[in-house]
Design a protein around this motif. Structure first.
Motif, PDB file in Angstrom:
ATOM      1  N   ALA A  36      50.383  71.212  42.199  1.00 11.57           N
ATOM      2  CA  ALA A  36      50.629  72.068  43.358  1.00 11.57           C
ATOM      3  C   ALA A  36      50.491  71.283  44.656  1.00 11.57           C
ATOM      4  N   ARG A  37      49.497  70.400  44.712  1.00 13.53           N
ATOM      5  CA  ARG A  37      49.296  69.612  45.928  1.00 13.53           C
ATOM      6  C   ARG A  37      50.404  68.597  46.142  1.00 13.53           C
ATOM      7  N   LEU A  38      51.168  68.332  45.100  1.00 12.01           N
ATOM      8  CA  LEU A  38      52.315  67.431  45.200  1.00 12.01           C
ATOM      9  C   LEU A  38      53.636  68.201  45.226  1.00 12.01           C
ATOM     10  N   GLY A  39      53.566  69.496  45.525  1.00 16.11           N
ATOM     11  CA  GLY A  39      54.772  70.284  45.699  1.00 16.11           C
ATOM     12  C   GLY A  39      55.468  70.678  44.420  1.00 16.11           C
ATOM     13  N   LEU A  40      54.750  70.714  43.292  1.00 14.44           N
ATOM     14  CA  LEU A  40      55.362  70.967  41.985  1.00 14.44           C
ATOM     15  C   LEU A  40      54.775  72.204  41.294  1.00 14.44           C
ATOM     16  N   ALA A  41      54.297  73.160  42.060  1.00  9.05           N
ATOM     17  CA  ALA A  41      53.716  74.359  41.454  1.00  9.05           C
ATOM     18  C   ALA A  41      54.730  75.113  40.601  1.00  9.05           C
ATOM     19  N   ALA A  42      55.989  75.075  40.993  1.00 10.66           N
ATOM     20  CA  ALA A  42      57.018  75.815  40.260  1.00 10.66           C
ATOM     21  C   ALA A  42      57.527  75.059  39.034  1.00 10.66           C
ATOM     22  N   GLN A  43      57.110  73.803  38.878  1.00 17.21           N
ATOM     23  CA  GLN A  43      57.637  72.982  37.786  1.00 17.21           C
ATOM     24  C   GLN A  43      56.608  72.700  36.690  1.00 17.21           C
ATOM     25  N   VAL A  44      55.457  73.349  36.714  1.00 18.94           N
ATOM     26  CA  VAL A  44      54.379  72.979  35.795  1.00 18.94           C
ATOM     27  C   VAL A  44      54.783  73.111  34.326  1.00 18.94           C
ATOM     28  N   ARG A  45      55.650  74.064  34.001  1.00 14.62           N
ATOM     29  CA  ARG A  45      56.018  74.284  32.598  1.00 14.62           C
ATOM     30  C   ARG A  45      57.351  73.643  32.223  1.00 14.62           C
ATOM     31  N   GLN A  46      57.948  72.916  33.141  1.00 11.08           N
ATOM     32  CA  GLN A  46      59.239  72.294  32.845  1.00 11.08           C
ATOM     33  C   GLN A  46      59.055  70.975  32.100  1.00 11.08           C
ATOM     34  N   LEU A  47      59.996  70.670  31.215  1.00 10.48           N
ATOM     35  CA  LEU A  47      60.011  69.379  30.520  1.00 10.48           C
ATOM     36  C   LEU A  47      60.544  68.295  31.457  1.00 10.48           C
ATOM     37  N   PRO A  48      60.219  67.040  31.197  1.00  8.60           N
ATOM     38  CA  PRO A  48      60.700  65.958  32.053  1.00  8.60           C
ATOM     39  C   PRO A  48      62.212  65.941  32.240  1.00  8.60           C
ATOM     40  N   ARG A 104      59.627  63.644  38.678  1.00 11.80           N
ATOM     41  CA  ARG A 104      58.978  62.902  37.585  1.00 11.80           C
ATOM     42  C   ARG A 104      57.967  61.896  38.126  1.00 11.80           C
ATOM     43  N   GLN A 105      58.309  61.239  39.234  1.00 16.92           N
ATOM     44  CA  GLN A 105      57.385  60.267  39.814  1.00 16.92           C
ATOM     45  C   GLN A 105      56.120  60.960  40.298  1.00 16.92           C
ATOM     46  N   ARG A 106      56.259  62.140  40.876  1.00 16.18           N
ATOM     47  CA  ARG A 106      55.071  62.862  41.345  1.00 16.18           C
ATOM     48  C   ARG A 106      54.221  63.353  40.182  1.00 16.18           C
ATOM     49  N   VAL A 107      54.847  63.696  39.067  1.00 16.26           N
ATOM     50  CA  VAL A 107      54.075  64.036  37.864  1.00 16.26           C
ATOM     51  C   VAL A 107      53.261  62.830  37.413  1.00 16.26           C
ATOM     52  N   CYS A 108      53.873  61.657  37.434  1.00 16.91           N
ATOM     53  CA  CYS A 108      53.150  60.434  37.044  1.00 16.91           C
ATOM     54  C   CYS A 108      51.983  60.161  37.978  1.00 16.91           C
ATOM     55  N   ILE A 109      52.165  60.417  39.263  1.00 13.64           N
ATOM     56  CA  ILE A 109      51.071  60.224  40.213  1.00 13.64           C
ATOM     57  C   ILE A 109      49.937  61.201  39.909  1.00 13.64           C
ATOM     58  N   SER A 148      58.750  54.617  45.779  1.00 12.42           N
ATOM     59  CA  SER A 148      60.079  54.024  45.947  1.00 12.42           C
ATOM     60  C   SER A 148      61.194  55.017  45.675  1.00 12.42           C
ATOM     61  N   ARG A 149      60.929  56.063  44.888  1.00 11.43           N
ATOM     62  CA  ARG A 149      61.951  57.052  44.552  1.00 11.43           C
ATOM     63  C   ARG A 149      61.762  58.376  45.292  1.00 11.43           C
ATOM     64  N   LEU A 150      60.907  58.382  46.294  1.00 14.80           N
ATOM     65  CA  LEU A 150      60.569  59.634  46.962  1.00 14.80           C
ATOM     66  C   LEU A 150      61.184  59.715  48.346  1.00 14.80           C
ATOM     67  N   ASP A 151      61.543  60.938  48.743  1.00 12.63           N
ATOM     68  CA  ASP A 151      62.007  61.157  50.108  1.00 12.63           C
ATOM     69  C   ASP A 151      60.792  61.239  51.033  1.00 12.63           C
ATOM     70  N   SER A 152      61.063  61.329  52.333  1.00  8.49           N
ATOM     71  CA  SER A 152      59.972  61.269  53.311  1.00  8.49           C
ATOM     72  C   SER A 152      58.980  62.407  53.137  1.00  8.49           C
ATOM     73  N   GLY A 153      59.480  63.605  52.821  1.00 12.98           N
ATOM     74  CA  GLY A 153      58.579  64.731  52.622  1.00 12.98           C
ATOM     75  C   GLY A 153      57.650  64.523  51.446  1.00 12.98           C
ATOM     76  N   SER A 154      58.179  63.985  50.346  1.00 17.85           N
ATOM     77  CA  SER A 154      57.359  63.729  49.155  1.00 17.85           C
ATOM     78  C   SER A 154      56.364  62.608  49.415  1.00 17.85           C
ATOM     79  N   VAL A 155      56.788  61.581  50.145  1.00 15.25           N
ATOM     80  CA  VAL A 155      55.861  60.495  50.500  1.00 15.25           C
ATOM     81  C   VAL A 155      54.699  61.058  51.302  1.00 15.25           C
ATOM     82  N   ARG A 156      54.990  61.950  52.227  1.00 13.76           N
ATOM     83  CA  ARG A 156      53.932  62.537  53.040  1.00 13.76           C
ATOM     84  C   ARG A 156      52.949  63.311  52.171  1.00 13.76           C
TER      85      ARG A 156
END
Length: 243
Positions: free
Chosen positions: A135-147, A155-160, A178-186
């Motif tokens: 959730a803190r990485l903006g992926l609250a809606a993707q918790v149950r999704q497969l890669p 996927r990179q944020r899941v790895c982080i 390296s694969r993230l946009d500015s919002g995700s980097v922030r």
């Protein structure tokens, strides 16, 4: 195991790293000496192919030095057997790779939970912490999704998140954004800064990304396998020419 009296979480002294590629002996790092203090965010910058990944692998205890000494949390790691190195790495270090790999049959949340479960933690505890990090990485809606349902940035944020779930003392990240946009980097750097404040987590980030360098408390240049400049150089001055 030999204890080191210094207070640094990680200390390298006179470290060289050599390895063979076919018949060619590659001397990747030359006489590296540095100290990483508990709770700091250190960025290591420099051009591609100049040793950043090799240095990150040494600090993350994935590879031993060819020469010199590397202490982690007071232990001289070059004398440790591989099993002891692996245990220390599993319990104390979170690793983020530039090219991350997720278990394809597990959801995003289950992928993040996995290291904590392997460390013997309760499934409910692991699940709650994994969901919080996602959730803190903006992926609250993707918790149950497969890669396969996630894009490269997700996927990179899941790895982080996976690297953070064991609450490691040290996080070593090789080009994590390296694969993230500015919002995700922030979001990533906001989370790193928050964990530094909340838990005293230490971060070593190998990167060419100026967006990360501006958040680091300290930055070192690596060029042709050698550290350049004074350890106290500021992020904005240290890496502008090499980023």
């Amino acid at each position: 195991m030999v204890a080191n009296a210094h207070s640094a979480l990680v200390e390298l002294s006179g470290v060289h790293r050599r390895f063979r590629t076919g018949k060619v002996l590659v001397h990747a790092l030359y006489d590296i000496s540095l100290r990483v203090q508990p709770g700091e965010i250190l960025a290591i910058c420099g051009p591609s192919g100049h040793g950043k990944t090799t240095l990150a692998s040494l600090i993350g205890l994935l590879d031993p030095p060819s020469e010199g000494s590397l202490w982690f949390d007071g232990l001289a790691t070059e004398s440790l057997a591989e099993g002891a190195r692996r245990q220390l790495r599993t319990e104390k270090i979170g690793l983020v790779f530039q090219h991350c790999t997720l278990v394809p049959v597990l959801s995003a949340q289950e992928n993040v939970m996995l290291p904590r479960l392997l460390n013997g933690k309760r499934p409910d505890d692991a699940g709650e912490l994994a969901a919080e990090l996602l959730a803190r990485l903006g992926l609250a809606a993707q918790v149950r999704q497969l890669p396969t349902a996630l894009d490269a940035s997700q996927r990179q944020r899941v790895c982080i998140a996976r690297a953070l779930v064991t609450r490691p003392a040290l996080v070593v990240a090789d080009e994590p954004t390296s694969r993230l946009d500015s919002g995700s980097v922030r979001m990533v750097m906001d989370l790193f800064s928050a964990l530094q404040r909340e838990r005293g987590t230490t971060f070593v980030i190998a990167t060419r990304d100026q967006r990360q360098l501006l958040r680091a408390a300290r930055t070192l240049q690596l060029s042709e396998g050698r550290l350049l400049g004074a350890p106290a150089d500021t992020p904005r001055l240290a890496c502008r020419a090499l980023a």
